[in-house]
Design an enzyme around this catalytic site. Structure first.
Site, PDB file in Angstrom:
ATOM      1  N   ASP A  60      -2.122   2.351  -4.616  1.00 49.27           N
ATOM      2  CA  ASP A  60      -3.348   2.809  -3.959  1.00 49.27           C
ATOM      3  C   ASP A  60      -4.444   1.766  -4.118  1.00 49.27           C
ATOM      4  O   ASP A  60      -4.403   0.922  -5.030  1.00 49.27           O
ATOM      5  CB  ASP A  60      -3.813   4.135  -4.565  1.00 49.27           C
ATOM      6  N   HIS A 120       0.820  -1.210   0.000  1.00 50.99           N
ATOM      7  CA  HIS A 120       0.000   0.000   0.000  1.00 50.99           C
ATOM      8  C   HIS A 120       0.861   1.270   0.000  1.00 50.99           C
ATOM      9  O   HIS A 120       0.349   2.369  -0.230  1.00 50.99           O
ATOM     10  CB  HIS A 120      -0.927  -0.002   1.220  1.00 50.99           C
TER      11      HIS A 120
END
Length: 518
Positions: free
Chosen positions: A493, A489
């Site tokens: 995204d 992450h």
């Protein structure tokens, strides 16, 4: 002028190796690029070439020791060297040409008394360097006792570090004159473990060998090599015989790893169980447990997977895909495809092509973090996880964007065969930018795969299962597969991850998109 021989870079996921054998001895002449020493990693075996021409001046790390990338293995002196003969009669060893060296290449052969107390030179058995991060070890079992004869390169004592256990070989033939560090003591690099009197004859050799002859369980047949000491000990504990396994050592010698492999495959002989009722105590439970040391490959897998969890901000997103279109395509063209290309048409070729198309649209999934930089890869080296009897390996299909489905299937088939045969090279496993893991071949319904660092994404495939779904307002039964994308992450995204997985789904459910590059 001397040139250092160091452990080379062994690949992104390989940080340490075990010294196998030296092809040259101290004092022998070497040519530039001539193989000098063999290194064994948890995946492959590599030969380290001579970085320059000259004479092998010193061997710093002996066979059996564990080293890390960059560790000094030895040195080469400039100039011509004269190879030392492999064997030298005792009379020739004391002809005034020089005193005995403290190395495996040149054991002194001075006459000594039968009890090992003669005038042969005493050499130290020292704790070797096991890499920059390893500073101490525990003394394991002494495989020889004081007064017993030892052969050149014969294992004398075991050391256990927090990374691995290793056997320390004798640097010369002679007698174990003194044991300084006892079993269980903690020692540091460079400390003296014991001493060998070079060229001496051991008075206890015959006595020590007598009880061993009674052990018919592990006694080698005529013409066979005796199992390695650590292997023999484990075979005795587990009730195994050399005939129960294949030896992977020189001339078929059974090594410790061979015993572990035999145990994993269920080769352990059944032990007689007491007829007494089971005791409820934890001590009684311990007698029914089996403790087996992890293989080097399994230790590396464990370490790297935990590192990925500790480093990356890992998250997994899911989707499902209707496999009907691809299954129909395979059924229609399976025989023709195999006849033309000489390889079976599987699912992986479609998923690799779909992944490449999705990676082109969502480049973050094909990127990695390097310090404070993001590195976007404009090439697509797809790692394909392959399960072997020794553990999971990830060979790489390089430049998959330039390959057809047939070429991908051929490459995957070739890499899979090499993985099962244990012949994968470092080149086969380096440089992957994205990984696909197919747990469905083992029956997995759903999973959250762990990243193959430093990559930012891994796609998990699962088993195909007929499930009721709604199509055009009607409930129908379709062959469905769950897909899982685990991603970092920090780089990817959530919207990018979901879109990536949707693109995979669209391509598999409508494979004409792959043909038309849509």
């Amino acid at each position: 002028m001397t040139t250092d021989i160091k452990v080379p870079t062994l690949g992104e996921s390989v940080t340490e190796a075990t010294v196998g054998q030296w092809f040259k001895k101290e004092g022998e002449a070497v040519s530039r690029d001539e193989p000098l020493v063999e290194l064994e990693t948890d995946k492959v075996t590599v030969e380290v070439p001579a970085p320059s021409e000259g004479t092998l001046e010193s061997i710093v790390v002996k066979a059996g020791e564990t080293v890390e990338v960059g560790t000094l293995l030895g040195s080469i002196a400039a100039g011509d060297g004269k190879a030392k003969p492999a064997e030298k009669p005792a009379a020739a060893a004391s002809n005034g040409s020089g005193k005995a060296e403290k190395s495996a290449a040149a054991p002194a052969a001075e006459p000594a008394s039968e009890d090992g107390s003669g005038e042969g030179e005493l050499i130290d058995i020292v704790v070797p360097s096991a890499g920059e991060s390893v500073t101490e070890a525990d003394v394991g079992e002494w495989l020889k006792q004081e007064g017993e004869e030892v052969a050149l390169d014969e294992a004398v004592v075991e050391l256990e570090t927090d990374k691995a256990a290793q056997e320390i070989p004798a640097q010369a033939a002679g007698v174990l004159a003194e044991i300084i560090k006892k079993q269980g003591e903690t020692v540091t690099v460079g400390q003296v473990l014991g001493r060998i009197r070079v060229g001496a004859k051991g008075a206890k050799t015959a006595e020590a060998s007598a009880p061993k002859a009674e052990n018919t369980e592990t006694a080698p047949a005529a013409g066979e090599r005796k199992p390695a000491p650590s292997a023999a000990k484990m075979m005795e504990e587990k009730g195994l015989a050399a005939a129960d396994m294949d030896g992977s050592g020189k001339k078929g010698q059974v090594l410790k790893g061979d015993v572990l492999k035999a145990l994993e495959q269920g080769s352990e002989q059944p032990q007689a169980k007491p007829s007494a009722p089971r005791a409820p105590s934890p001590e009684a439970d311990e007698t029914r447990e089996e403790r087996v040391k992890m293989t080097r490959l399994r230790q590396t897998i464990a370490r790297r997977l935990k590192e990925a969890q500790n480093t990356a901000a890992m998250l997994t997103t899911f989707n499902d895909v209707d496999m009907g279109a691809v299954m129909d395509l395979r059924k229609t063209y399976r025989d023709l495809f195999e006849k033309k290309h000489g390889v079976r048409l599987g699912f992986m070729g479609f998923f690799v092509k779909a992944a490449v198309a999705a990676l082109k649209e969502i480049p973050a999934v094909n990127a990695e973090i390097d310090g404070t930089d993001l590195v976007y890869k404009n090439y697509y080296h797809i790692g394909v996880a392959v399960g072997t009897d020794k553990g999971l390996v990830v060979p790489v299909v390089r430049d998959a964007q330039d390959m057809s489905v047939a070429e991908i299937e051929k490459e995957i088939g070739s890499l899979g065969k090499k993985a099962r045969d244990g012949s994968l090279t470092l080149q086969d496993m380096q440089g992957g930018t994205f990984t696909i893991s197919n747990g469905g071949v083992y029956g997995s319904l759903m999973s959250t795969p762990i990243l193959n660092a430093p990559q930012s994404g891994i796609l998990g495939m699962h088993r195909i299962e007929e499930r009721p779904v709604v199509r055009n307002g009607q409930v129908v039964v379709r062959p469905m597969m769950y897909l899982a994308l685990s991603y970092d992450h920090r780089v990817v995204d959530g919207q990018e991850a979901v879109t990536f997985l949707v693109r995979i789904k669209e391509a598999i459910e409508d494979p004409q998109r792959l043909v038309l590059d849509l």
